[in-house]
Write a protein that holds these residues in place. Structure first.
Motif, PDB file in Angstrom:
ATOM      1  N   LEU A  56       0.861  -1.131   0.037  1.00 21.67           N
ATOM      2  CA  LEU A  56      -0.009  -0.064  -0.129  1.00 21.67           C
ATOM      3  C   LEU A  56       0.821   1.227  -0.063  1.00 21.67           C
ATOM      4  N   VAL A  66      -3.490   6.706  -4.483  1.00 18.21           N
ATOM      5  CA  VAL A  66      -3.018   5.446  -3.637  1.00 18.21           C
ATOM      6  C   VAL A  66      -2.755   4.248  -4.539  1.00 18.21           C
ATOM      7  N   ARG A 110      -6.119   8.177   1.277  1.00 16.81           N
ATOM      8  CA  ARG A 110      -4.765   8.831   1.444  1.00 16.81           C
ATOM      9  C   ARG A 110      -4.427   9.569   2.522  1.00 16.81           C
ATOM     10  N   ARG A 160      -5.941   8.958   5.340  1.00 18.51           N
ATOM     11  CA  ARG A 160      -5.753   8.083   6.559  1.00 18.51           C
ATOM     12  C   ARG A 160      -4.516   7.336   6.637  1.00 18.51           C
ATOM     13  N   ILE A 161      -4.062   7.026   5.315  1.00 20.26           N
ATOM     14  CA  ILE A 161      -2.882   6.277   5.459  1.00 20.26           C
ATOM     15  C   ILE A 161      -1.411   7.096   5.801  1.00 20.26           C
ATOM     16  N   HIS A 162      -1.482   8.364   5.558  1.00 23.99           N
ATOM     17  CA  HIS A 162      -0.534   9.442   5.952  1.00 23.99           C
ATOM     18  C   HIS A 162      -0.605   9.321   7.512  1.00 23.99           C
ATOM     19  N   HIS A 169       1.043   6.527   8.933  1.00 19.87           N
ATOM     20  CA  HIS A 169       2.596   6.689   9.054  1.00 19.87           C
ATOM     21  C   HIS A 169       3.034   7.330  10.151  1.00 19.87           C
ATOM     22  N   LEU A 202      -5.225   1.598  11.026  1.00 27.30           N
ATOM     23  CA  LEU A 202      -5.071   0.592  10.390  1.00 27.30           C
ATOM     24  C   LEU A 202      -6.769   0.011   9.987  1.00 27.30           C
ATOM     25  N   ILE A 226      -8.287   2.204   7.661  1.00 23.05           N
ATOM     26  CA  ILE A 226      -7.838   1.989   6.273  1.00 23.05           C
ATOM     27  C   ILE A 226      -8.349   0.494   5.543  1.00 23.05           C
TER      28      ILE A 226
END
Length: 305
Positions: free
Chosen positions: A70, A95, A146, A148-150, A153, A169, A172
């Motif tokens: 991902l 993404v 996008r 939520r992924i940031h 991290h 997570l 996501i």
């Protein structure tokens, strides 16, 4: 009798030089490849590896993984092939999701290369049966996903929190299932207030030892994201934020009692003093040590006649 001829003057010989070798112009040294790679394995179930990289001149050979990849871009353009079809991603709006077991490669396109952040997810997050849909749709134009992924991290970094990372997570995973399996979450119903109250009691009871989101969901017989939605609807903030706030509240009391910051960190459930410092400073605008120093000075002034 023929008179002898005077010897003719010898013609001057032209010196013979070896052929001149052409001189190549000085070469400008090639710019060094500005490559940086940082990778680690977090303690969050479902994530096997986190990778942050900057490539300016690199091409991955064709390969496969046994995980889901991902990826989000922070800058630049990447070109890649997935199952013999080529794709391209540019900028921060897309993404990229690559399924396990499917051949793919990747390469830079421009001189500036690209910056990427990748989460390698095992099949507990996404089952292999969704591979076909992912091959057909490896590029996801989803701003919420996008973001939520940031955020995940960030939660996986030094200042992050495992409960927060696990929560992010879960959302996501839910979003990806929506893309690949047309799954939609349900809205909290009448059970929402009860679940929120039970989760709050559980968090309060486990303030020092902590607990995982999956453990809470199993204990309360609720889906992780449904549990978080119920809690936020009832109390206005997600469970991980509530848990951190309660820990900071208890840390303040212990610091005012004269406890040292290192001991306070362990007593309220933070990993170490650095973890306490980051969260305490964000909440209070000062470090635990300075907060404790101010309290000590106030006590000394009270004792002076």
């Amino acid at each position: 009798m023929t008179a002898d001829r005077p010897p003719s003057a010898s013609r001057p010989r032209t010196p013979v030089h070896p052929p001149r070798t052409p001189i190549d112009p000085p070469r400008t040294p090639a710019a060094p490849s500005r490559t940086s790679v940082t990778a680690w394995r977090p303690s969050v179930p479902g994530i096997t590896e986190v990778l942050h990289a900057h490539f300016t001149d690199h091409a991955y050979p064709a390969h496969t993984h046994d995980t889901w990849d991902l990826m989000i871009l922070d800058d630049g353009t990447v070109d890649f092939a997935l199952d013999r079809d080529r794709h391209g991603a540019t900028g921060t709006g897309t993404v990229v999701l690559l399924p396990p077991g499917v051949l793919h490669d990747g390469r830079t396109v421009t001189a500036t290369g690209f910056r990427k952040r990748v989460l390698y997810l095992d099949t507990s997050v996404l089952p292999e049966r969704l591979t076909g849909r992912a091959v057909d749709q490896p590029l996801l134009d989803d701003a919420l996903l996008r973001r939520r992924i940031h955020q995940l991290h960030t939660a996986l970094g030094p200042a992050g929190d495992p409960f927060e990372a696990e929560s992010r997570l879960a959302f996501i995973r839910e979003r990806l299932h929506g893309h690949l399996a047309d799954w939609r979450p349900r809205t909290p119903g009448r059970e929402g207030s009860r679940l929120a109250a039970e989760l709050r009691e559980l968090l309060d009871a486990r303030l020092t030892t902590g607990l995982s989101l999956q453990e809470a969901a199993t204990t309360l017989h609720a889906h992780p994201t449904h549990l978080i939605r119920c809690f936020k609807r009832a109390y206005g903030l997600p469970p991980h934020t509530y848990l951190t706030g309660r820990r900071i509240e208890r840390a303040r009391r212990l610091l005012l009692d004269g406890r040292r910051p290192a001991a306070v960190a362990a007593a309220v459930g933070f990993h170490d003093q650095a973890h306490l410092n980051r969260h305490f400073t964000r909440h209070m605008g000062t470090t635990p040590a300075r907060f404790a120093t101010g309290a000590t000075g106030a006590r000394q002034q009270v004792r002076c006649p």
